[in-house]
Design an enzyme around this catalytic site. Structure first.
Site, PDB file in Angstrom:
ATOM      1  N   PRO A  10       0.791  -1.225   0.000  1.00  0.00           N
ATOM      2  CA  PRO A  10       0.000   0.000   0.000  1.00  0.00           C
ATOM      3  C   PRO A  10       0.828   1.282   0.000  1.00  0.00           C
ATOM      4  CG  PRO A  10      -0.098  -1.083   2.139  1.00  0.00           C
ATOM      5  CD  PRO A  10       0.545  -2.046   1.186  1.00  0.00           C
ATOM      6  N   ASN A  11       0.325   2.230  -0.782  1.00  0.00           N
ATOM      7  CA  ASN A  11       0.863   3.596  -0.893  1.00  0.00           C
ATOM      8  C   ASN A  11       2.167   3.679  -1.675  1.00  0.00           C
ATOM      9  OD1 ASN A  11      -1.247   4.906   0.652  1.00  0.00           O
ATOM     10  ND2 ASN A  11      -0.418   3.793   2.408  1.00  0.00           N
ATOM     11  N   ARG A  18       4.975  11.001  -2.796  1.00  0.00           N
ATOM     12  CA  ARG A  18       4.683  10.720  -1.395  1.00  0.00           C
ATOM     13  C   ARG A  18       5.893  11.026  -0.503  1.00  0.00           C
ATOM     14  NH1 ARG A  18       4.582   4.631   1.207  1.00  0.00           N
ATOM     15  NH2 ARG A  18       3.902   5.272   3.273  1.00  0.00           N
ATOM     16  N   TYR A  23      10.969   9.134   1.200  1.00  0.00           N
ATOM     17  CA  TYR A  23      10.986   8.058   0.200  1.00  0.00           C
ATOM     18  C   TYR A  23      11.667   8.440  -1.118  1.00  0.00           C
ATOM     19  CZ  TYR A  23       7.706   5.980   3.464  1.00  0.00           C
ATOM     20  OH  TYR A  23       7.130   5.460   4.600  1.00  0.00           O
ATOM     21  N   ASN A  75       8.212  -5.373  -0.763  1.00  0.00           N
ATOM     22  CA  ASN A  75       8.080  -4.238   0.141  1.00  0.00           C
ATOM     23  C   ASN A  75       6.600  -4.171   0.476  1.00  0.00           C
ATOM     24  OD1 ASN A  75       7.871  -1.884   1.537  1.00  0.00           O
ATOM     25  ND2 ASN A  75       9.036  -0.632   0.087  1.00  0.00           N
ATOM     26  N   ALA A  78       3.127  -0.603   4.886  1.00  0.00           N
ATOM     27  CA  ALA A  78       2.625  -0.634   6.261  1.00  0.00           C
ATOM     28  C   ALA A  78       2.170  -2.027   6.686  1.00  0.00           C
ATOM     29  CB  ALA A  78       1.477   0.356   6.409  1.00  0.00           C
ATOM     30  N   GLU A  99      12.925  -9.121   1.897  1.00  0.00           N
ATOM     31  CA  GLU A  99      12.127  -7.968   2.325  1.00  0.00           C
ATOM     32  C   GLU A  99      12.914  -6.689   2.041  1.00  0.00           C
ATOM     33  OE1 GLU A  99      11.002  -8.363   6.446  1.00  0.00           O
ATOM     34  OE2 GLU A  99      10.478  -6.240   6.613  1.00  0.00           O
ATOM     35  N   HIS A 101      12.818  -2.292   2.223  1.00  0.00           N
ATOM     36  CA  HIS A 101      12.203  -1.021   2.614  1.00  0.00           C
ATOM     37  C   HIS A 101      13.078   0.105   2.108  1.00  0.00           C
ATOM     38  CE1 HIS A 101       9.259  -3.029   5.064  1.00  0.00           C
ATOM     39  NE2 HIS A 101      10.240  -3.776   5.546  1.00  0.00           N
ATOM     40  N   ARG A 108      12.999   5.306  12.486  1.00  0.00           N
ATOM     41  CA  ARG A 108      11.700   5.996  12.448  1.00  0.00           C
ATOM     42  C   ARG A 108      10.858   5.603  13.670  1.00  0.00           C
ATOM     43  NH1 ARG A 108       9.114   5.281   6.716  1.00  0.00           N
ATOM     44  NH2 ARG A 108       7.838   6.994   7.542  1.00  0.00           N
TER      45      ARG A 108
HETATM   46  C1  DQA Z   1       8.203   1.312   3.879  1.00  0.00           C
HETATM   47  C2  DQA Z   1       8.256   1.555   5.394  1.00  0.00           C
HETATM   48  C3  DQA Z   1       6.902   1.314   6.019  1.00  0.00           C
HETATM   49  O1  DQA Z   1       6.961   1.552   7.424  1.00  0.00           O
HETATM   50  C4  DQA Z   1       5.874   2.255   5.419  1.00  0.00           C
HETATM   51  O2  DQA Z   1       4.594   1.982   5.960  1.00  0.00           O
HETATM   52  C5  DQA Z   1       5.845   2.206   3.938  1.00  0.00           C
HETATM   53  C6  DQA Z   1       7.114   2.154   3.223  1.00  0.00           C
HETATM   54  C7  DQA Z   1       9.536   1.673   3.192  1.00  0.00           C
HETATM   55  O3  DQA Z   1       9.716   1.248   2.065  1.00  0.00           O
HETATM   56  O4  DQA Z   1      10.366   2.382   3.774  1.00  0.00           O
HETATM   57  O5  DQA Z   1       4.803   2.307   3.311  1.00  0.00           O
HETATM   58  O6  DQA Z   1       7.946  -0.047   3.638  1.00  0.00           O
END
Ligand code: DQA
Length: 146
Positions: A10-11, A18, A23, A75, A78, A99, A101, A108
């Site tokens: 998501p997102n 964003r 990011y 990735n 959240a 995984e 990020h 954070r």
């Molecule tokens: C994320 C880190 C997560 O905590 C966050 O909710 C994201 C992006 C990252 O790529 O840094 O959506 O996965």
């Protein structure tokens, strides 16, 4: 040649606009293209999938068990911190996964320090922005060659 699957949660479709201070300003399409190109150079095919919906992510992971995917790069956004369903799906298909990020989640908020996926992962790459995806492809190549 192995088939790799890159899943973004998501997102992450909003990358580019964003919270660029966290990011960066690279859109997901460019991150995917760079990762696919890295995969191709190493002799692999990279399929890409993004969804904002937990169930769709679960279904794509389930499908990977039957479509010839050798390894998943994920990735989960959240959902990393909340989703027992994604953890169970990854566990059920029993495919190796890496995984990723973009941000250093450990620098954070504390709720981002816990991942429900990491202990099942072959490895975790955090904090290197878009480069992390290419590093994950290289790590996938090494895993599959080992
Ligand atoms: C994320 C880190 C997560 O905590 C966050 O909710 C994201 C992006 C990252 O790529 O840094 O959506 O996965």
């Amino acid at each position: 040649m192995s088939r790799l699957l890159l899943i973004n949660g998501p997102n992450l479709n909003l990358l580019g606009s964003r919270e660029p201070q966290i990011y960066g300003d690279t859109p997901l399409t460019r991150i995917e293209a760079a990762a696919a190109s890295e995969a191709a150079q190493l002799g692999h095919q990279l399929d890409c999938f993004q969804s904002n919906h937990e169930g769709e992510l679960v279904e794509r992971i389930q499908a990977a068990a039957a479509d010839g995917t050798a390894l998943i790069l994920i990735n989960a956004g959240a959902y990393t911190h909340t989703s027992v369903a994604l953890r169970d799906a990854l566990s059920a298909v029993a495919l190796p996964f890496i995984e990723v990020h973009l941000s250093n989640v450990y620098a954070r908020e504390t709720f981002r320090h816990r991942s429900l996926l990491s202990d099942l992962a072959a490895g975790v790459i955090v904090g290197f922005g878009p480069l992390g995806y290419r590093l994950a492809v290289i790590a996938a190549h090494q895993q599959l060659s080992a």
